[in-house]
Design an enzyme around this catalytic site. Structure first.
Site, PDB file in Angstrom:
ATOM      1  N   ASN A 124      -3.636   8.779   4.844  1.00 28.82           N
ATOM      2  CA  ASN A 124      -2.251   8.096   5.212  1.00 28.82           C
ATOM      3  C   ASN A 124      -2.301   8.114   6.711  1.00 28.82           C
ATOM      4  O   ASN A 124      -1.592   6.916   7.267  1.00 28.82           O
ATOM      5  CB  ASN A 124      -1.091   8.972   4.748  1.00 28.82           C
ATOM      6  CG  ASN A 124      -0.925   8.753   3.122  1.00 28.82           C
ATOM      7  OD1 ASN A 124      -1.372   7.548   2.811  1.00 28.82           O
ATOM      8  ND2 ASN A 124      -0.366   9.548   2.765  1.00 28.82           N
ATOM      9  N   HIS A 161       0.536   4.367  -2.556  1.00 25.62           N
ATOM     10  CA  HIS A 161       0.233   5.781  -2.091  1.00 25.62           C
ATOM     11  C   HIS A 161       1.752   6.786  -2.500  1.00 25.62           C
ATOM     12  O   HIS A 161       1.431   7.956  -2.331  1.00 25.62           O
ATOM     13  CB  HIS A 161       0.132   5.759  -0.555  1.00 25.62           C
ATOM     14  CG  HIS A 161      -1.251   5.284  -0.155  1.00 25.62           C
ATOM     15  ND1 HIS A 161      -1.844   5.775   0.984  1.00 25.62           N
ATOM     16  CD2 HIS A 161      -2.408   4.659  -0.600  1.00 25.62           C
ATOM     17  CE1 HIS A 161      -3.350   5.204   1.090  1.00 25.62           C
ATOM     18  NE2 HIS A 161      -3.435   4.637   0.067  1.00 25.62           N
ATOM     19  N   ASP A 162       2.696   6.247  -2.738  1.00 24.67           N
ATOM     20  CA  ASP A 162       3.804   6.775  -3.218  1.00 24.67           C
ATOM     21  C   ASP A 162       3.478   7.220  -4.596  1.00 24.67           C
ATOM     22  O   ASP A 162       3.406   8.603  -5.147  1.00 24.67           O
ATOM     23  CB  ASP A 162       4.938   6.394  -3.173  1.00 24.67           C
ATOM     24  CG  ASP A 162       6.469   6.807  -3.457  1.00 24.67           C
ATOM     25  OD1 ASP A 162       6.123   8.131  -3.507  1.00 24.67           O
ATOM     26  OD2 ASP A 162       7.273   6.312  -3.867  1.00 24.67           O
ATOM     27  N   HIS A 168      -6.237  -5.962  -2.377  1.00 25.23           N
ATOM     28  CA  HIS A 168      -6.658  -6.002  -1.163  1.00 25.23           C
ATOM     29  C   HIS A 168      -7.059  -7.461  -0.813  1.00 25.23           C
ATOM     30  O   HIS A 168      -7.860  -8.021   0.208  1.00 25.23           O
ATOM     31  CB  HIS A 168      -8.366  -5.554  -1.085  1.00 25.23           C
ATOM     32  CG  HIS A 168      -8.102  -3.878  -1.135  1.00 25.23           C
ATOM     33  ND1 HIS A 168      -9.128  -2.986  -1.329  1.00 25.23           N
ATOM     34  CD2 HIS A 168      -6.851  -3.152  -0.867  1.00 25.23           C
ATOM     35  CE1 HIS A 168      -8.695  -1.776  -1.422  1.00 25.23           C
ATOM     36  NE2 HIS A 168      -7.514  -1.767  -0.894  1.00 25.23           N
ATOM     37  N   THR A 169      -6.367  -8.565  -1.365  1.00 22.72           N
ATOM     38  CA  THR A 169      -6.297  -9.839  -1.021  1.00 22.72           C
ATOM     39  C   THR A 169      -5.363 -10.182   0.266  1.00 22.72           C
ATOM     40  O   THR A 169      -5.557 -10.925   0.944  1.00 22.72           O
ATOM     41  CB  THR A 169      -5.768 -10.874  -2.126  1.00 22.72           C
ATOM     42  OG1 THR A 169      -5.687 -12.001  -1.787  1.00 22.72           O
ATOM     43  CG2 THR A 169      -4.428 -10.384  -2.687  1.00 22.72           C
ATOM     44  N   ARG A 227       0.810  -1.335  -0.041  1.00 21.75           N
ATOM     45  CA  ARG A 227      -0.088  -0.039   0.075  1.00 21.75           C
ATOM     46  C   ARG A 227       1.009   1.278   0.014  1.00 21.75           C
ATOM     47  O   ARG A 227       0.373   2.230  -0.614  1.00 21.75           O
ATOM     48  CB  ARG A 227      -0.999   0.153   1.258  1.00 21.75           C
ATOM     49  CG  ARG A 227      -1.873   1.066   1.337  1.00 21.75           C
ATOM     50  CD  ARG A 227      -2.896   0.761   2.248  1.00 21.75           C
ATOM     51  NE  ARG A 227      -3.799   2.113   2.178  1.00 21.75           N
ATOM     52  CZ  ARG A 227      -4.270   2.800   3.259  1.00 21.75           C
ATOM     53  NH1 ARG A 227      -3.559   2.643   4.450  1.00 21.75           N
ATOM     54  NH2 ARG A 227      -5.283   3.538   3.170  1.00 21.75           N
TER      55      ARG A 227
HETATM   56  C1  HEM Z   1      -9.266   1.425  -5.967  1.00 24.03           C
HETATM   57  C2  HEM Z   1      -8.943   2.189  -4.964  1.00 24.03           C
HETATM   58  C3  HEM Z   1      -8.620   2.084  -3.645  1.00 24.03           C
HETATM   59  C4  HEM Z   1      -9.387   2.203  -2.268  1.00 24.03           C
HETATM   60  C5  HEM Z   1     -10.681   3.278  -2.209  1.00 24.03           C
HETATM   61  C6  HEM Z   1      -8.419   1.776  -1.167  1.00 24.03           C
HETATM   62  C7  HEM Z   1      -8.943   1.980  -0.060  1.00 24.03           C
HETATM   63  C8  HEM Z   1      -8.318   1.424   1.168  1.00 24.03           C
HETATM   64  C9  HEM Z   1      -8.692   1.373   2.440  1.00 24.03           C
HETATM   65  C10 HEM Z   1      -9.881   2.157   2.901  1.00 24.03           C
HETATM   66  C11 HEM Z   1      -7.687   0.468   3.127  1.00 24.03           C
HETATM   67  C12 HEM Z   1      -7.746   0.628   4.841  1.00 24.03           C
HETATM   68  C13 HEM Z   1      -6.917   1.462   5.390  1.00 24.03           C
HETATM   69  C14 HEM Z   1      -7.230   1.523   6.840  1.00 24.03           C
HETATM   70  O1  HEM Z   1      -8.357   1.168   7.375  1.00 24.03           O
HETATM   71  O2  HEM Z   1      -6.314   2.271   7.569  1.00 24.03           O
HETATM   72  C15 HEM Z   1      -6.759  -0.094   2.243  1.00 24.03           C
HETATM   73  C16 HEM Z   1      -5.926  -0.949   2.780  1.00 24.03           C
HETATM   74  C17 HEM Z   1      -5.147  -1.669   1.728  1.00 24.03           C
HETATM   75  N1  HEM Z   1      -5.042  -1.362   0.495  1.00 24.03           N
HETATM   76 FE1  HEM Z   1      -6.343  -0.035  -0.709  1.00 24.03          FE
HETATM   77  N2  HEM Z   1      -7.553   1.190  -1.806  1.00 24.03           N
HETATM   78  C18 HEM Z   1      -7.479   1.180  -3.142  1.00 24.03           C
HETATM   79  C19 HEM Z   1      -6.747   0.686  -4.183  1.00 24.03           C
HETATM   80  C20 HEM Z   1      -5.543  -0.022  -3.502  1.00 24.03           C
HETATM   81  C21 HEM Z   1      -4.344  -0.382  -4.429  1.00 24.03           C
HETATM   82  C22 HEM Z   1      -4.370  -0.114  -5.916  1.00 24.03           C
HETATM   83  C23 HEM Z   1      -3.413  -0.979  -3.898  1.00 24.03           C
HETATM   84  C24 HEM Z   1      -2.291  -1.685  -4.013  1.00 24.03           C
HETATM   85  C25 HEM Z   1      -1.991  -2.460  -5.454  1.00 24.03           C
HETATM   86  C26 HEM Z   1      -3.987  -1.014  -2.476  1.00 24.03           C
HETATM   87  C27 HEM Z   1      -3.576  -2.021  -1.308  1.00 24.03           C
HETATM   88  C28 HEM Z   1      -4.089  -2.079  -0.216  1.00 24.03           C
HETATM   89  C29 HEM Z   1      -3.605  -2.851   0.876  1.00 24.03           C
HETATM   90  C30 HEM Z   1      -2.324  -4.111   0.853  1.00 24.03           C
HETATM   91  C31 HEM Z   1      -4.102  -2.675   2.146  1.00 24.03           C
HETATM   92  C32 HEM Z   1      -3.868  -3.075   3.453  1.00 24.03           C
HETATM   93  C33 HEM Z   1      -2.728  -2.321   4.188  1.00 24.03           C
HETATM   94  C34 HEM Z   1      -2.347  -2.835   5.319  1.00 24.03           C
HETATM   95  O3  HEM Z   1      -2.913  -3.953   6.016  1.00 24.03           O
HETATM   96  O4  HEM Z   1      -1.722  -2.103   6.170  1.00 24.03           O
HETATM   97  N3  HEM Z   1      -5.202  -0.572  -2.340  1.00 24.03           N
HETATM   98  N4  HEM Z   1      -7.457   0.217   0.903  1.00 24.03           N
END
Ligand code: HEM
Ligand SMILES: *[C@@H]1O[C@H](CO)[C@@H](O)[C@H](O)[C@H]1NC(C)=O
Ligand SMILES: *[C@@H]1O[C@H](CO)[C@@H](O)[C@H](O)[C@H]1NC(C)=O
Ligand SMILES: *[C@@H]1O[C@H](CO)[C@@H](O)[C@H](O)[C@H]1NC(C)=O
Ligand SMILES: *[C@@H]1O[C@H](CO)[C@@H](O)[C@H](O)[C@H]1NC(C)=O
Ligand SMILES: *[C@@H]1O[C@H](CO)[C@@H](O)[C@H](O)[C@H]1NC(C)=O
Ligand SMILES: *[C@@H]1O[C@H](CO)[C@@H](O)[C@H](O)[C@H]1NC(C)=O
Ligand SMILES: *[C@@H]1O[C@H](CO)[C@@H](O)[C@H](O)[C@H]1NC(C)=O
Length: 325
Positions: free
Chosen positions: A93, A65-66, A192-193, A61
């Site tokens: 962030n 975000h970078d 998100h897997t 992530r």
């Molecule tokens: C399509 C739009 C996207 C939205 C709206 C989104 C939103 C979010 C949100 C809300 C979270 C939880 C953050 C928290 O509760 O602190 C999250 C976690 C995460 N996102 Fe996304 N995301 C998106 C795309 C992506 C992309 C493109 C990637 C990477 C290829 C990604 C990878 C991740 C990962 C791996 C987590 C878990 C991080 C952790 O457990 O520390 N996301 N995302």
């Protein structure tokens, strides 16, 4: 001699353009200057995951975000400076992105082996690839040669990063503005897997989706019960954590898409991929064919890793990822 050298480099450039592109990223960029780089990064990510499984998700992530804010140039890694506000404090962030210490530790090891040679943005890009492959996902070669930016932009982080409360149309528009497309939205959402989300990022789906006290009617009943268990309807549960992939949250696989297919996506921005005719076909494809997802994920990650990169003489090679030299 000067004009001969210029003519020579123009010809070389033309030749390079035909093969890898001029002033662009290159798979062999550090082969001569830091031959052990990929080993050092992989070892650092491996030991971080051995300490804490979730960190793989956090690193993936961090790279996303970078790249979405001023390109993949390590701006998210910068602590607040005297002349700019750090992206770490931006809404998407703050108290949400993790993994900075892992990048710092890897950077320190890389500096020992090859001082002032490898950018923080390349280290983060390689680390994201390793985070995916070490948790069971695909491996892809990473084009290198990014340089580090000189500033961060908190406002851009607030406006350019997608939010889970946005519509698919809006999220897709943000991807398109970065040179990505609707397919990349689906493929990369597959990130998100792995990893976790805080309750407040999806809580409205559990208790009051329609303003009349009902949950999101699409959300699977048994998942609803589980989510309400971790995220009861009171403010002190807002930062509790739920796996984004309720089936296999520490394994990079295609169950994120299987979940969507049976109404078990956690974020609204995840589940909505099933309610658009253009995206649903891809979701179902990936839910059936993990290797198609894996191949496409690598392709989209390379595209994302190319957003707004600095090359050549632009930017710098930071010595410490948290501060401009
Ligand atoms: C399509 C739009 C996207 C939205 C709206 C989104 C939103 C979010 C949100 C809300 C979270 C939880 C953050 C928290 O509760 O602190 C999250 C976690 C995460 N996102 Fe996304 N995301 C998106 C795309 C992506 C992309 C493109 C990637 C990477 C290829 C990604 C990878 C991740 C990962 C791996 C987590 C878990 C991080 C952790 O457990 O520390 N996301 N995302
Ligand atoms: C690369 O690592 C090996 C051991 O893993 C070491 O023997 C070698 O000196 C290193 N090479 C460089 C250039 O640092
Ligand atoms: C190991 O993980 C914990 C969180 O589970 C973290 O606080 C700690 O800093 C990590 N240690 C190392 C050496 O990465
Ligand atoms: C920061 O980003 C915002 C929004 O994209 C933009 O309007 C502003 O000009 C940027 N600031 C700097 C100093 O680049
Ligand atoms: C989508 O973007 C438009 C224009 O920026 C904004 O007015 C609207 O509120 C956004 N919709 C959602 C659901 O985020
Ligand atoms: C949805 O799929 C997941 C596996 O990806 C499974 O664990 C879960 O039980 C399924 N839910 C339903 C309602 O079929
Ligand atoms: C989407 O698909 C549904 C059912 O397959 C169909 O009824 C609808 O007209 C389609 N919408 C668009 C915009 O193509
Ligand atoms: C589904 O995957 C197959 C490969 O298994 C591919 O040929 C086909 O174009 C894909 N369909 C969609 C809608 O992406």
């Amino acid at each position: 001699m000067g004009h001969i050298a210029t003519a020579f480099s123009a010809i070389l450039c033309l030749f390079l353009l035909l093969s890898v592109g001029c002033g662009q990223l290159d798979y062999k960029f550090y082969d001569a200057t830091c031959p052990n780089l990929t080993k050092i990064v992989r070892r650092g990510v491996w030991s971080a995951i051995a300490n804490e499984t979730r960190i793989a998700a956090s690193i993936l992530r961090l790279h996303f975000h970078d790249c979405f804010v001023n390109g993949c140039e390590g701006s998210i890694l910068l602590d607040e400076g005297s002349d700019f506000k750090g992206e770490k404090n931006a809404f998407p962030n703050r108290n949400s992105v993790h993994g900075f210490e892992v990048i710092d530790a890897i950077k320190a090891d890389v500096e020992k082996a090859c001082p002032s040679t490898v950018s923080c943005s390349d280290i983060l890009t390689l680390a994201a690839r390793d985070a995916v492959s070490l948790t069971g996902g695909p491996f892809w070669p990473v084009p290198l040669g990014r340089r580090d930016g000189l500033t961060a932009n908190e406002t851009a982080a607030n406006t350019d990063l997608p939010s889970p409360f946005e519509s698919l149309v809006n999220i897709t528009a943000k991807f398109i503005s970065k040179g990505l497309d609707s397919k990349d939205v689906v493929v990369l959402s597959g990130g998100h897997t792995i990893g976790f989300a805080q309750c407040f990022t999806f809580k409205s789906r559990l208790f009051n989706f329609d303003g009349a006290g009902n949950p999101d009617p699409i959300l699977d009943e048994s998942l609803l019960t589980i989510l309400r268990g971790v995220c009861p309807n009171q403010d002190d549960s807002n930062t509790n954590l739920v796996p984004l992939d309720s089936a296999t949250s520490s394994k990079f696989d295609n169950s994120y898409f299987k979940n969507l297919a049976n109404s078990s996506g956690v974020l609204q921005s995840d589940q909505v991929l099933m309610s658009d005719n253009k995206t649903v076909a891809l979701v179902l494809n990936y839910s059936k064919y993990p290797f198609v997802f894996f191949k496409d994920f690598g392709v989209s990650m390379i595209k994302m890793g190319n957003i707004g990169v600095l090359t050549g003489q632009d930017g710098q090679i930071r010595k410490n990822c948290r501060v401009v030299n």
